[in-house]
Write a protein that holds these residues in place. Structure first.
Motif: not given
Length: 171
Positions: A86-96, A145-159
């Motif tokens: 996902n090209n992000l900083q490493p997670y520290t745990s599964a909950e993170d 960039e992350r805000a755009a991903i959130y908005e794209e998911r709303i459209t794509k998932k069509n919840w």
């Protein structure tokens, strides 16, 4: 749901959770009065093991789960390597990792502890999922960039077409 959770527990993975739509969808289905569960594209099983980040191992785990419950669309991911995907900083745990899911109502996980008690993690609490509010997690409001991903998911998932009572919050 318990059959799926029990199957995942057999793997005895470190810091494992079944998360995201598996949990959220059940809550929203119940709150909408659905008598049948909506289908989910996959059952997300995550874990955290920074000593063994081989993607092929995840596929072996999926195969093992498929041998137990062959009609379930399993997806097993080691969150210790997913930051690279996902090209992000490493997670520290599964909950993170769960805390960095795009929506607060999706940032949920369930598992069985060592005594077979059902455990829930909800980094942002349960208010949003119970109030049927779709909001971005703080992580997804930090950059455009992350805000755009959130908005794209709303459209794509069509919840909203599936769960008509949800309130969608835009950034």
């Amino acid at each position: 749901m318990m059959e799926i959770i029990e199957a995942a527990s057999i793997l005895k993975l470190p810091e494992w959770w079944i998360c995201a739509g598996f949990v959220r969808s059940k809550i929203w289905d119940t709150l909408h009065g659905f008598t049948e569960r909506t289908s989910t594209p996959d059952i997300d099983v995550i874990y955290f093991d920074d000593t063994h980040i081989d993607e092929a191992f995840e596929k072996k785990l999926e195969d093992k789960l498929s041998s137990l419950l062959p009609n379930i669309p399993w997806s097993v991911k080691n969150e210790a390597r997913m930051h690279m995907v996902n090209n992000l900083q490493p997670y520290t745990s599964a909950e993170d990792a769960i805390s960095k899911f795009p929506e607060t109502a999706t940032a949920l996980g369930v598992k069985l502890d060592r005594e077979n008690n059902l455990v829930l993690t909800a980094p942002y609490g349960l208010d949003d999922v119970i109030n049927m509010e779709l909001k971005p997690t703080p992580y997804f409001t930090e950059t455009k960039e992350r805000a755009a991903i959130y908005e794209e998911r709303i459209t794509k998932k069509n919840w909203k077409d599936i769960w008509y009572k949800i309130k969608v919050h835009h950034i």
